[in-house]
Design an enzyme around this catalytic site. Structure first.
Site, PDB file in Angstrom:
ATOM      1  NE  ARG A  46      -2.921   0.370   3.339  1.00 16.22           N
ATOM      2  CZ  ARG A  46      -2.244   0.619   4.474  1.00 16.22           C
ATOM      3  NH1 ARG A  46      -1.587   1.737   4.633  1.00 16.22           N
ATOM      4  NH2 ARG A  46      -2.249  -0.275   5.448  1.00 16.22           N
ATOM      5  CE1 TYR A  98     -16.733  11.901 -15.335  1.00 15.31           C
ATOM      6  CE2 TYR A  98     -16.408  11.715 -12.968  1.00 15.31           C
ATOM      7  CZ  TYR A  98     -16.707  11.132 -14.187  1.00 15.31           C
ATOM      8  OH  TYR A  98     -16.970   9.792 -14.249  1.00 15.31           O
ATOM      9  CG  ASP A 170     -10.186  16.343 -14.012  1.00 13.81           C
ATOM     10  OD1 ASP A 170      -9.477  15.850 -14.907  1.00 13.81           O
ATOM     11  OD2 ASP A 170     -11.193  15.764 -13.553  1.00 13.81           O
ATOM     12  CE  LYS A 195     -12.862   8.431 -17.985  1.00 14.13           C
ATOM     13  NZ  LYS A 195     -13.237   9.671 -17.308  1.00 14.13           N
TER      14      LYS A 195
HETATM   15  C1  LIG Z   1     -13.714   9.983 -16.004  1.00 15.72           C
HETATM   16  C2  LIG Z   1     -13.372  11.277 -15.407  1.00 15.72           C
HETATM   17  C3  LIG Z   1     -13.142  11.406 -14.030  1.00 15.72           C
HETATM   18  C4  LIG Z   1     -13.323  10.242 -13.066  1.00 15.72           C
HETATM   19  O1  LIG Z   1     -12.387   9.251 -13.284  1.00 15.72           O
HETATM   20  P1  LIG Z   1     -12.625   7.687 -12.946  1.00 15.72           P
HETATM   21  O2  LIG Z   1     -11.369   7.064 -13.398  1.00 15.72           O
HETATM   22  O3  LIG Z   1     -13.825   7.274 -13.750  1.00 15.72           O
HETATM   23  O4  LIG Z   1     -12.878   7.589 -11.494  1.00 15.72           O
HETATM   24  C5  LIG Z   1     -12.770  12.635 -13.552  1.00 15.72           C
HETATM   25  N1  LIG Z   1     -12.615  13.703 -14.365  1.00 15.72           N
HETATM   26  C6  LIG Z   1     -12.841  13.622 -15.683  1.00 15.72           C
HETATM   27  C7  LIG Z   1     -12.672  14.827 -16.534  1.00 15.72           C
HETATM   28  C8  LIG Z   1     -13.222  12.413 -16.257  1.00 15.72           C
HETATM   29  O5  LIG Z   1     -13.462  12.339 -17.573  1.00 15.72           O
END
Ligand SMILES: *Cc1c(COP(=O)(O)O)cnc(C)c1O
Length: 378
Positions: A46, A98, A170, A195
């Site tokens: 961890r 998001y 983000d 992504k």
């Molecule tokens: C998908 C997404 C998230 C969340 O990510 P997960 O891996 O699904 O938890 C946060 N911000 C953006 C812009 C996203 O497209």
């Protein structure tokens, strides 16, 4: 060193025992210690794992940071970052953040005593007006999801710094290949690595990166204490996906530019949102802070019936949640990424029932256009 070179070589020192060019996959949860006085580099997985560490080093270096923490999802990265704050603290957040971020802030962290104000952050003055004495951070997303709104990161970070407030970005849509918020003065970058960073629609993961050693230590503390860490198998896959980030981003962007222009001229499309179109309100600001518009665009069709027909009729493009894979994905924000947002909040943000988001993959753009053309004209 250019990012193209860093993508291949960061976090990739040749494995010393066998000379392997691929980082080995270490599954061990614990490591034997050499003596009572001094423990080895790794103790419990961890706290640290060599495979995960290689990935964390790579993502941190690509963002221009010094510490990178890998988490079990993008939301785990966001939630763990929010644990840097305390009950009573206040955040200023861009309004079309998001959906999952909106949910965790308003449903979980609100319960915990963290307050947030959502603002249209495309105007820095709106951010300034929302600051309170207890504001601890700005939480921004640019281009935003799904309307690709552009926030001036340099202006926001300058304002935040003057007021002693952190700037968290983000950076999922851009990736460090196109945009590096830490170099623009921001403090923490968050990713859903699910992504583009992994890029193959087969891993859920997230990251938080900073260049500040003190913040880095605090993030590392939360990562270990809260424990939402990324497993070694997914770390290995993500590291492999990351190596081709440049070619994937370049090709997908090329397709997105072609499709955005085609959609903008289509009679059944009432609006296209893509920061690569010169008519986009954030075009100039985006160009000043990112090296490309990326692979995501949104468009509004002229009726709900046509929207349903397109979403249910696509074969080459997947009708699905998520984005950033090698395959093109068409999503429906009202029922997918923003389903966690109440209908009235969605309406306020312009997320209508005929809004479609497209993330362009690596297929031929001509084939994708032919498919859309068939569905939109028949
Ligand atoms: C998908 C997404 C998230 C969340 O990510 P997960 O891996 O699904 O938890 C946060 N911000 C953006 C812009 C996203 O497209």
């Amino acid at each position: 060193m250019d990012i193209a070179t860093r993508l291949i070589h960061t976090g990739a020192s040749v494995e010393p025992v066998q000379g392997a060019l691929s980082v080995p996959l270490y599954h061990a949860s614990t490591y034997a210690q050499p003596s009572l006085e001094s423990f080895g580099r790794w103790d419990y997985a961890r706290s640290g794992n060599p495979t995960r560490h290689a990935l964390e080093e790579a993502v941190a270096a690509l963002e221009g940071g010094s510490v990178g923490c890998a988490f079990g999802s993008g939301m785990a990265a966001t939630s763990s970052t929010l644990l840097l704050f305390q009950p009573g603290d206040h955040l200023v957040v861009c309004d079309d953040v998001y959906g999952g971020t909106f949910r965790v802030m308003t449903k979980l962290f609100a319960q915990w005593g963290l307050t947030v104000t959502f603002v249209d952050a495309t105007e820095t003055t709106n951010i300034a007006a929302a600051l309170r004495p207890n504001t601890r951070a700005l939480f921004l997303e640019t281009p935003s999801n799904p309307l690709l709104k552009i926030i001036d990161l340099r202006a926001a970070a300058t304002l935040a710094r003057e007021r002693g407030v952190l700037t968290i970005v983000d950076n999922t849509f851009m990736t460090p290949y196109f945009q590096r918020p830490l170099e623009l003065g921001c403090d923490i970058v968050i990713h859903s690595g699910t992504k583009f960073l992994n890029g193959h629609s087969d891993v859920v993961c997230g990251f938080a990166v900073t260049a500040d050693p003190t913040l880095g230590e605090r993030l590392r503390f939360v990562q270990n204490a809260f424990g939402a860490v990324l497993g070694p198998n997914d770390a290995w896959l993500t590291l492999r996906g990351l190596r081709t980030l440049k070619v994937r981003m370049e090709e997908s962007q090329k397709g997105a530019k072609t499709i955005a222009s085609w959609l903008a001229d289509h009679p059944r499309v009432s609006q296209v949102w893509y920061p690569g179109l010169p008519g986009h309100p954030g075009y100039a600001v985006h160009q000043s802070q990112a090296s490309g518009p990326g692979a995501v665009l949104s468009f509004q069709l002229d009726s709900f019936e046509l929207t349903k027909k397109v979403l249910e009729g696509v074969r080459l493009m997947a009708f699905a949640v998520s984005l950033g894979g090698v395959e093109s994905i068409l999503s429906y924000p009202a029922k997918m990424s923003h389903a966690a947002m109440p209908a009235e909040e969605r309406a306020l943000r312009g997320i209508s029932d005929s809004l479609v988001r497209l993330c362009v993959g690596l297929e031929s753009p001509d084939d994708l256009i032919a498919e859309l053309d068939r569905l939109m004209n028949s």
